[in-house]
Design a protein around this motif. Structure first.
Motif, short mmCIF file in Angstrom:
data_model
loop_
_atom_site.label_atom_id
_atom_site.label_comp_id
_atom_site.label_asym_id
_atom_site.label_seq_id
_atom_site.Cartn_x
_atom_site.Cartn_y
_atom_site.Cartn_z
N ALA A 60 59.20 34.57 43.35
CA ALA A 60 58.13 35.06 44.30
C ALA A 60 57.70 36.15 43.75
N VAL A 61 58.90 37.05 43.13
CA VAL A 61 58.24 38.45 42.62
C VAL A 61 57.43 38.07 41.36
N TRP A 62 57.75 37.16 40.48
CA TRP A 62 56.74 37.06 39.38
C TRP A 62 55.23 36.64 39.77
N VAL A 63 55.33 35.52 40.73
CA VAL A 63 53.93 35.10 40.98
C VAL A 63 53.45 36.30 41.89
N GLY A 64 53.96 37.18 42.56
CA GLY A 64 53.24 38.14 43.35
C GLY A 64 52.68 39.35 42.36
N ILE A 65 53.65 39.59 41.13
CA ILE A 65 52.94 40.72 40.20
C ILE A 65 51.85 39.88 39.49
N GLY A 66 51.96 38.72 39.21
CA GLY A 66 50.66 38.08 38.54
C GLY A 66 49.60 38.18 39.34
N ALA A 67 49.65 37.68 40.80
CA ALA A 67 48.38 37.63 41.72
C ALA A 67 47.83 39.01 41.96
N VAL A 68 48.67 39.82 42.18
CA VAL A 68 48.18 41.30 42.16
C VAL A 68 47.51 41.78 40.88
N GLY A 69 48.11 41.71 39.91
CA GLY A 69 47.74 42.11 38.67
C GLY A 69 46.40 41.19 38.43
N ALA A 70 46.33 40.12 38.39
CA ALA A 70 45.08 39.35 38.10
C ALA A 70 43.88 39.96 39.19
N PHE A 71 44.10 40.24 40.38
CA PHE A 71 43.21 40.66 41.27
C PHE A 71 42.65 42.05 40.70
N LEU A 72 43.56 42.82 40.35
CA LEU A 72 43.13 44.30 39.89
C LEU A 72 42.25 44.09 38.72
N VAL A 73 42.73 43.18 37.73
CA VAL A 73 42.07 43.15 36.64
C VAL A 73 40.73 42.49 36.75
N GLY A 74 40.56 41.69 37.73
CA GLY A 74 39.33 41.10 38.34
C GLY A 74 38.16 42.07 38.82
N VAL A 75 38.80 42.86 39.54
CA VAL A 75 37.91 43.86 40.26
C VAL A 75 37.90 45.17 39.41
N PHE A 76 38.69 45.63 38.57
CA PHE A 76 38.68 47.05 37.84
C PHE A 76 37.89 46.49 36.32
N VAL A 77 38.25 45.52 35.88
CA VAL A 77 37.83 45.01 34.47
C VAL A 77 36.88 44.38 34.27
N LYS A 78 36.77 43.32 35.36
CA LYS A 78 35.79 42.11 35.25
C LYS A 78 34.58 42.31 36.37
#
Length: 105
Positions: A60-78
């Motif tokens: 649960a923690v691993w998926v959560g970190i991945g989901a939040v992080g991928a969202f942030l990369v999408g918004v701020f980098v992509k």
């Protein structure tokens, strides 16, 4: 120590998830290699962390970190577009991840 390993595993999940679109359906060599390497590292570290952390909690923690992080990369980098609702949902997800960690045995 297991929690640190789990967080690092989650960060590698952010990397592989963020590389996925760059692979163009696994038709581009180097993004695909990067995806596979970071996926492997992430899974390996998750397996190490779940030697001590219960698998449900760790996952649960691993998926959560991945989901939040991928969202942030999408918004701020992509430059992905986002909405207030999505930001609120991500904030709720972060709160849930912290709650899982704080309530873990």
């Amino acid at each position: 120590m297991a929690w640190i390993v789990l967080i690092i595993a989650g960060l590698f999940e952010v990397v592989w998830a963020s590389l996925l679109d760059s692979t163009k359906g696994f038709s581009r060599l180097w993004p695909t290699v990067g995806f596979l390497v970071t996926l492997g590292i992430s899974m390996y570290l998750l397996s190490i962390a779940t030697r001590t952390i219960p698998v449900g909690t760790g996952y649960a923690v691993w998926v959560g970190i991945g989901a939040v992080g991928a969202f942030l990369v999408g918004v701020f980098v992509k430059g992905d577009e986002t909405s207030v609702g999505q930001v609120a949902a991500i904030a709720a997800l972060v709160t849930s991840i912290v709650a899982v960690k704080l309530t873990a045995a």
